[in-house]
Structure formats: C-alpha cells, structure tokens
Design a protein around this motif. Structure first.
Motif, PDB file in Angstrom:
ATOM      1  N   ALA A 103       8.114  31.756   4.517  1.00 50.67           N
ATOM      2  CA  ALA A 103       6.772  31.512   5.052  1.00 50.67           C
ATOM      3  C   ALA A 103       6.447  30.019   5.062  1.00 50.67           C
ATOM      4  CB  ALA A 103       5.736  32.279   4.239  1.00 50.67           C
ATOM      5  N   LEU A 104       6.853  29.298   4.011  1.00 44.12           N
ATOM      6  CA  LEU A 104       6.605  27.853   3.956  1.00 44.12           C
ATOM      7  C   LEU A 104       7.408  27.111   5.025  1.00 44.12           C
ATOM      8  CD1 LEU A 104       6.591  27.208   0.097  1.00 44.12           C
ATOM      9  CD2 LEU A 104       4.621  27.167   1.647  1.00 44.12           C
ATOM     10  N   ALA A 105       8.649  27.571   5.262  1.00 41.41           N
ATOM     11  CA  ALA A 105       9.463  26.955   6.307  1.00 41.41           C
ATOM     12  C   ALA A 105       8.843  27.175   7.687  1.00 41.41           C
ATOM     13  CB  ALA A 105      10.879  27.523   6.263  1.00 41.41           C
ATOM     14  N   LEU A 106       8.310  28.373   7.908  1.00 45.71           N
ATOM     15  CA  LEU A 106       7.637  28.660   9.185  1.00 45.71           C
ATOM     16  C   LEU A 106       6.354  27.848   9.324  1.00 45.71           C
ATOM     17  CD1 LEU A 106       8.214  32.518   9.313  1.00 45.71           C
ATOM     18  CD2 LEU A 106       9.233  30.808  10.827  1.00 45.71           C
ATOM     19  N   GLN A 107       5.672  27.627   8.202  1.00 45.49           N
ATOM     20  CA  GLN A 107       4.486  26.765   8.241  1.00 45.49           C
ATOM     21  C   GLN A 107       4.875  25.338   8.618  1.00 45.49           C
ATOM     22  OE1 GLN A 107       3.022  25.366   4.529  1.00 45.49           O
ATOM     23  NE2 GLN A 107       0.886  25.200   5.197  1.00 45.49           N
ATOM     24  N   LEU A 108       6.005  24.863   8.070  1.00 50.86           N
ATOM     25  CA  LEU A 108       6.470  23.513   8.371  1.00 50.86           C
ATOM     26  C   LEU A 108       6.739  23.349   9.862  1.00 50.86           C
ATOM     27  CD1 LEU A 108       7.216  20.892   6.840  1.00 50.86           C
ATOM     28  CD2 LEU A 108       9.571  21.735   6.734  1.00 50.86           C
ATOM     29  N   ALA A 109       7.228  24.432  10.478  1.00 53.25           N
ATOM     30  CA  ALA A 109       7.556  24.383  11.910  1.00 53.25           C
ATOM     31  C   ALA A 109       6.335  24.571  12.798  1.00 53.25           C
ATOM     32  CB  ALA A 109       8.589  25.454  12.235  1.00 53.25           C
ATOM     33  N   SER A 110       5.327  25.307  12.307  1.00 52.07           N
ATOM     34  CA  SER A 110       4.212  25.700  13.177  1.00 52.07           C
ATOM     35  C   SER A 110       2.856  25.145  12.784  1.00 52.07           C
ATOM     36  CB  SER A 110       4.109  27.231  13.210  1.00 52.07           C
ATOM     37  OG  SER A 110       3.729  27.724  11.923  1.00 52.07           O
ATOM     38  N   GLY A 111       2.679  24.806  11.498  1.00 56.11           N
ATOM     39  CA  GLY A 111       1.375  24.374  11.017  1.00 56.11           C
ATOM     40  C   GLY A 111       0.438  25.517  10.678  1.00 56.11           C
ATOM     41  N   VAL A 112       0.908  26.772  10.816  1.00 58.53           N
ATOM     42  CA  VAL A 112       0.088  27.950  10.522  1.00 58.53           C
ATOM     43  C   VAL A 112       0.145  28.256   9.025  1.00 58.53           C
ATOM     44  CG1 VAL A 112      -0.188  30.422  10.970  1.00 58.53           C
ATOM     45  CG2 VAL A 112       0.473  28.873  12.828  1.00 58.53           C
ATOM     46  N   ASP A 113      -0.983  28.675   8.469  1.00 58.17           N
ATOM     47  CA  ASP A 113      -1.075  29.014   7.038  1.00 58.17           C
ATOM     48  C   ASP A 113       0.078  29.943   6.624  1.00 58.17           C
ATOM     49  OD1 ASP A 113      -1.802  30.337   4.559  1.00 58.17           O
ATOM     50  OD2 ASP A 113      -3.822  29.576   4.871  1.00 58.17           O
ATOM     51  N   PRO A 114       0.800  29.601   5.537  1.00 59.70           N
ATOM     52  CA  PRO A 114       1.956  30.416   5.137  1.00 59.70           C
ATOM     53  C   PRO A 114       1.609  31.858   4.783  1.00 59.70           C
ATOM     54  CG  PRO A 114       1.415  28.788   3.445  1.00 59.70           C
ATOM     55  CD  PRO A 114       0.646  28.423   4.666  1.00 59.70           C
ATOM     56  N   MET A 115       0.365  32.113   4.318  1.00 60.98           N
ATOM     57  CA  MET A 115      -0.011  33.483   3.982  1.00 60.98           C
ATOM     58  C   MET A 115       0.037  34.392   5.206  1.00 60.98           C
ATOM     59  SD  MET A 115      -0.553  34.170   0.797  1.00 60.98           S
ATOM     60  CE  MET A 115       0.910  33.189   0.526  1.00 60.98           C
ATOM     61  N   LEU A 116      -0.180  33.802   6.382  1.00 61.58           N
ATOM     62  CA  LEU A 116      -0.107  34.594   7.609  1.00 61.58           C
ATOM     63  C   LEU A 116       1.341  34.902   7.987  1.00 61.58           C
ATOM     64  CD1 LEU A 116      -2.857  32.786   9.742  1.00 61.58           C
ATOM     65  CD2 LEU A 116      -3.070  34.889   8.402  1.00 61.58           C
ATOM     66  N   TRP A 117       2.270  34.097   7.481  1.00 59.85           N
ATOM     67  CA  TRP A 117       3.685  34.304   7.785  1.00 59.85           C
ATOM     68  C   TRP A 117       4.359  35.258   6.799  1.00 59.85           C
ATOM     69  CZ3 TRP A 117       5.400  33.275  12.329  1.00 59.85           C
ATOM     70  CH2 TRP A 117       4.983  32.148  13.046  1.00 59.85           C
ATOM     71  N   LEU A 261      10.625  14.502   4.241  1.00 51.84           N
ATOM     72  CA  LEU A 261      10.157  13.175   4.639  1.00 51.84           C
ATOM     73  C   LEU A 261      11.307  12.171   4.796  1.00 51.84           C
ATOM     74  CD1 LEU A 261       7.819  11.225   5.208  1.00 51.84           C
ATOM     75  CD2 LEU A 261       7.606  10.881   2.728  1.00 51.84           C
ATOM     76  N   PRO A 262      12.275  12.109   3.861  1.00 55.67           N
ATOM     77  CA  PRO A 262      13.386  11.163   4.049  1.00 55.67           C
ATOM     78  C   PRO A 262      14.208  11.450   5.300  1.00 55.67           C
ATOM     79  CG  PRO A 262      13.287  11.904   1.763  1.00 55.67           C
ATOM     80  CD  PRO A 262      12.350  12.780   2.545  1.00 55.67           C
ATOM     81  N   VAL A 263      14.375  12.728   5.654  1.00 54.91           N
ATOM     82  CA  VAL A 263      15.137  13.093   6.854  1.00 54.91           C
ATOM     83  C   VAL A 263      14.403  12.602   8.093  1.00 54.91           C
ATOM     84  CG1 VAL A 263      16.037  15.009   8.228  1.00 54.91           C
ATOM     85  CG2 VAL A 263      16.184  15.083   5.736  1.00 54.91           C
ATOM     86  N   ALA A 264      13.101  12.828   8.134  1.00 54.61           N
ATOM     87  CA  ALA A 264      12.307  12.374   9.279  1.00 54.61           C
ATOM     88  C   ALA A 264      12.333  10.856   9.389  1.00 54.61           C
ATOM     89  CB  ALA A 264      10.870  12.872   9.150  1.00 54.61           C
ATOM     90  N   GLN A 265      12.289  10.176   8.257  1.00 52.81           N
ATOM     91  CA  GLN A 265      12.316   8.712   8.263  1.00 52.81           C
ATOM     92  C   GLN A 265      13.662   8.196   8.758  1.00 52.81           C
ATOM     93  OE1 GLN A 265      10.705   6.684   4.789  1.00 52.81           O
ATOM     94  NE2 GLN A 265      12.341   5.158   4.880  1.00 52.81           N
ATOM     95  N   ALA A 266      14.733   8.886   8.400  1.00 50.68           N
ATOM     96  CA  ALA A 266      16.076   8.426   8.767  1.00 50.68           C
ATOM     97  C   ALA A 266      16.450   8.764  10.198  1.00 50.68           C
ATOM     98  CB  ALA A 266      17.106   9.036   7.813  1.00 50.68           C
ATOM     99  N   GLY A 267      16.087   9.970  10.664  1.00 51.68           N
ATOM    100  CA  GLY A 267      16.588  10.433  11.967  1.00 51.68           C
ATOM    101  C   GLY A 267      15.537  10.892  12.945  1.00 51.68           C
ATOM    102  N   GLY A 268      14.280  10.765  12.590  1.00 56.79           N
ATOM    103  CA  GLY A 268      13.223  11.113  13.523  1.00 56.79           C
ATOM    104  C   GLY A 268      13.082  12.612  13.756  1.00 56.79           C
ATOM    105  N   THR A 269      12.526  12.954  14.913  1.00 52.38           N
ATOM    106  CA  THR A 269      12.197  14.341  15.228  1.00 52.38           C
ATOM    107  C   THR A 269      13.428  15.238  15.313  1.00 52.38           C
ATOM    108  OG1 THR A 269      10.264  13.582  16.484  1.00 52.38           O
ATOM    109  CG2 THR A 269      10.994  15.835  16.863  1.00 52.38           C
ATOM    110  N   VAL A 270      14.506  14.716  15.883  1.00 56.23           N
ATOM    111  CA  VAL A 270      15.721  15.522  16.027  1.00 56.23           C
ATOM    112  C   VAL A 270      16.255  15.924  14.659  1.00 56.23           C
ATOM    113  CG1 VAL A 270      18.109  15.538  16.824  1.00 56.23           C
ATOM    114  CG2 VAL A 270      16.334  14.505  18.249  1.00 56.23           C
TER     115      VAL A 270
END
Length: 409
Positions: A103-117, A261-270
């Motif tokens: 549920a937390l991973a799906l929240q990370l991808a969608s921004g939707v509250d994890p309780m809904l996932w 956060l470190p992954v995003a800083q190193a390689g961006g969105t991809v």
C-alpha cells in the motif's frame, strides 16, 4: 534461459526476505545514522541464511518432504508446536507489514492515501496465491524485484568518496550522536531481518512445489548462493545511498519517499520509476512469501494437504488458513498502525525466535534416516554450531536492547 529461471526461487526468496518493507526502511535508517558501519551484520546474515537455507533446501530435495513436516516428526509434536507458534506469529506480523508495504509503494506511485490501497493490496495477494502457478509467481515477482538494482546504479552515479565508505565498512565506529546500545539494537535488527524464519520455510516448501529431487541439488545450491547474496548486495546498496545523501544532511528516515530520495537525486524520474517498480515487486513478493509460509507451516504441522501444485479444492484448509491470515493482517492495518513500525518490531522478535527455527534444521540435516549420504559435512556442522551461538546471543539481547533504546529511537 532455463538456467536463469532455475534461480528464480532463490531470487524471490532473497528479495522477499532481504528487501521487504522493513529492510528497505531499516537499511536506509542505518545508512543515514551509521553510514556503512553495520555492513558487517548484513554479511554475517547472508552467510547464515545461505548456510541454513542450503540445509533446508537439501533436506527437501533429498527426502521429498518439506522441512517443517520432518521437524514435527523428528522432534515430536511439542517441540514442533513451539517452533510453529513462534514462527507463525512472527510470520503473521511480517505479512501485515508487507501488505501495508504494498500500500505504501502504491501511495508513492499515486499519492493516494495508503489506507485506501490496503484492501486492493490484500486482494491482489489473495488472487495471485489462489490462481497463479508457483513458477509464474516466482519468475515474475523475482525478476521485477531485480529493478531494485537501481539503488546500486544510483550509488555509483552519486560519485561518493569510496575511501570514506570503505573506511566506514572496514573500521566501523559508533558516531558520537548515537549510543552503543542503539548501534547494537540495529545490529540485532539487521541480523534478525536477514535470518527471518519464513525464508527457510518458504524455500524448503518451494523446493517441493518445484518438484526438486536429489538430481536437482545443483539447482538448489545455485538458488541459495546466487539469490541470497544478491539480496544482501541490494541491502548494502540501499544503506550506501542513504550514507551518501541522507547522513550528511542529518535526514531522519520515516517514509519510503526518503528511502528513494538518493535514487531520485542520482538518476531523476527514470531512476525513481525503476525504484518504485522494484519496491512494489519486493513488497508484493514478500507478501506472497509470508502468506504462503503461513499456510505451509500450519498445513505441514497438522498434516493437511497443501501446495499450489494441488487444486485449491484439494487443499482447502491450506488455502483457507492463508485467507484468514490475510484478513487478520488487513484488520490490524485498519487500526491505523504504521506498517513500517510493525516490520521493525517483527525483525526484532524474529531474532528472539531464531534458535527455535534453526536448531531443528541443523538436527534434521544430520539425520541419516532422512538424508542418507547427503548429511552435513564437518565444515557445515562446525559453521552451523558457530551460528547457533550467534543466534542465541542475538535472541537473548533483542528484547533488552528494544526496551533500553526505545526501539532504536
């Protein structure tokens, strides 16, 4: 291609065991607070899980029976029940955390509250366990989980001071901002995470699902000695990324967004996209493992028909027990408990239960009635005894350190 898929069980077990939701956060927390000063624990854990998973897989391949079945028969119902009770309760805690992790991973991808996932995550776990074939389950989840290698790529892209990182790993010290007790608390937690009981029960039962025989011992060894070290390397990469980006900024890790956060800083969105796919696959794979392990341990102890190689109608109690476990996990999550906190507590309690899990495996692996000429050699037994001492020390220290440090706070 067959050789690649031959190690899929080990990859799934390793990713689900080493890089589940608790390990993702715990390794990031450790990296952000101690740098690579606890890498030695991961290495000790990798050797230990390889040692005992190899025993469990070999027992299954040679005897044609899962380890838990033999433990009950070899040690009797009382000792077997003590093993069952400890491992099952920890497994249930871990299952709860893994559903929450999906549920937390799906929240990370969608921004939707994890309780809904949470209900969707639980349904997804159930439908895959119910309908998907075992080889499809392990191949797809295990291979998608390999996208977590993006953490290793990110570590190189960050261009760290390799000498400093090596110094942290080779000459570990306790930072002035941390206490010695906290350092050892996280050492026990990392060790418990690496040696989680459900890993060996899932691996042993998976060997029966795969139909391994004595002739498949090489495949069994490939699974162990490729899959588990890979999981350990991914754990170190996660800690390394946190040590490079989060430690200098004194960023406290409390969520998955800080882990990536470190992954995003190193390689961006991809790179971030790859990380999210890997986290989702790892947590979903771990949820499948823990769900199946719950059913495996109960069915093997009580003598029920079990296994995905049987139609659900022919293993009804096995499937019903897994449904009940999933429902219990969802109900716990609906109380609002933090799934990351549940997992962190579960790995500490895993350390407490380790002696009940690994001593019986060592005894069975030395029993010629089941193993014939494939019993442990002297080297494996010597190393097994050394690890039993380490396991006992970790088990005795876990609860006092939990209380003394306030769960590493």
């Amino acid at each position: 291609m067959k050789r690649i898929f031959a190690v899929a069980l080990g990859i799934l077990t390793a990713i689900g065991g080493f890089v589940d939701i608790g390990d993702l956060v715990t390794n990031a927390v450790v990296g952000s607070r101690f740098g690579l000063g606890l890498v030695w624990v991961v290495l000790v854990g990798v050797v230990g899980i390889c040692l005992y998973a190899n025993m469990a897989g070999r027992v299954a391949a040679v005897s044609g029976r899962a380890t838990f079945e033999i433990i009950r028969e070899r040690l009797g119902p009382r000792a077997g029940f003590a093993n069952l009770a400890a491992s099952f309760l920890i497994n249930l805690l871990t299952l709860t955390a893994e559903i929450g992790g999906v549920a937390l991973a799906l929240q990370l991808a969608s921004g939707v509250d994890p309780m809904l996932w949470v209900p969707l995550a639980a349904f997804g776990v159930w439908i895959v366990v119910w309908r998907a074939k075992f080889d499809l389950l392990e191949n797809v989840t295990g291979m998608l989980g390999l996208t977590l290698i993006v953490f290793a790529v990110a570590l190189f892209l960050l261009s760290p001071d390799w000498g400093s990182l090596a110094g942290q790993a080779l000459a570990p010290t306790v930072p002035s901002s941390e206490s010695v007790a906290t350092y050892w608390f996280y050492a026990v937690a990392l060790f418990g995470a690496a040696m989680t009981p459900y890993e060996v029960f899932f691996f042993s039962s998976g060997a029966i699902e795969e139909g391994w025989k004595r002739k498949d011992l090489m495949t069994e060894r490939l699974n162990v000695f490729v899959g588990f070290p890979l999981g350990g390397l991914l754990s170190i990469a996660i800690a390394g990324c946190a040590a490079v980006v989060l430690l200098p900024e004194a960023i406290s890790v409390t969520s998955l967004s800080q882990v990536v956060l470190p992954v995003a800083q190193a390689g961006g969105t991809v790179a971030l996209s790859f990380a999210i796919v890997g986290i989702l696959a790892a947590t979903f794979g771990a949820a499948l493992e823990t769900t199946l392990s719950s059913g495996y341990t109960l069915a093997q102890y009580f003598g029920w028909s079990w296994g995905k190689f049987r139609r659900p109608a022919r293993a009804a109690r096995f499937h019903l027990s897994m449904i009940v476990c999933i429902v219990v996990g969802v109900l716990i999550l609906f109380t609002g408990v933090d799934p990351i906190a549940v997992t962190e507590y579960s790995v500490v309690f895993s350390a407490v239960a380790l002696p009940l899990t690994y001593l019986p495996i060592l005894l069975v692996a030395n029993d010629r009635e089941y193993m014939g000429t494939e019993v442990n050699g002297r080297g494996a037994n010597a190393l097994g005894v050394v690890y039993l001492v380490i396991i006992l020390i970790a088990a005795l220290a876990a609860i006092p350190l939990l209380i003394l440090t306030g769960a590493g706070a």
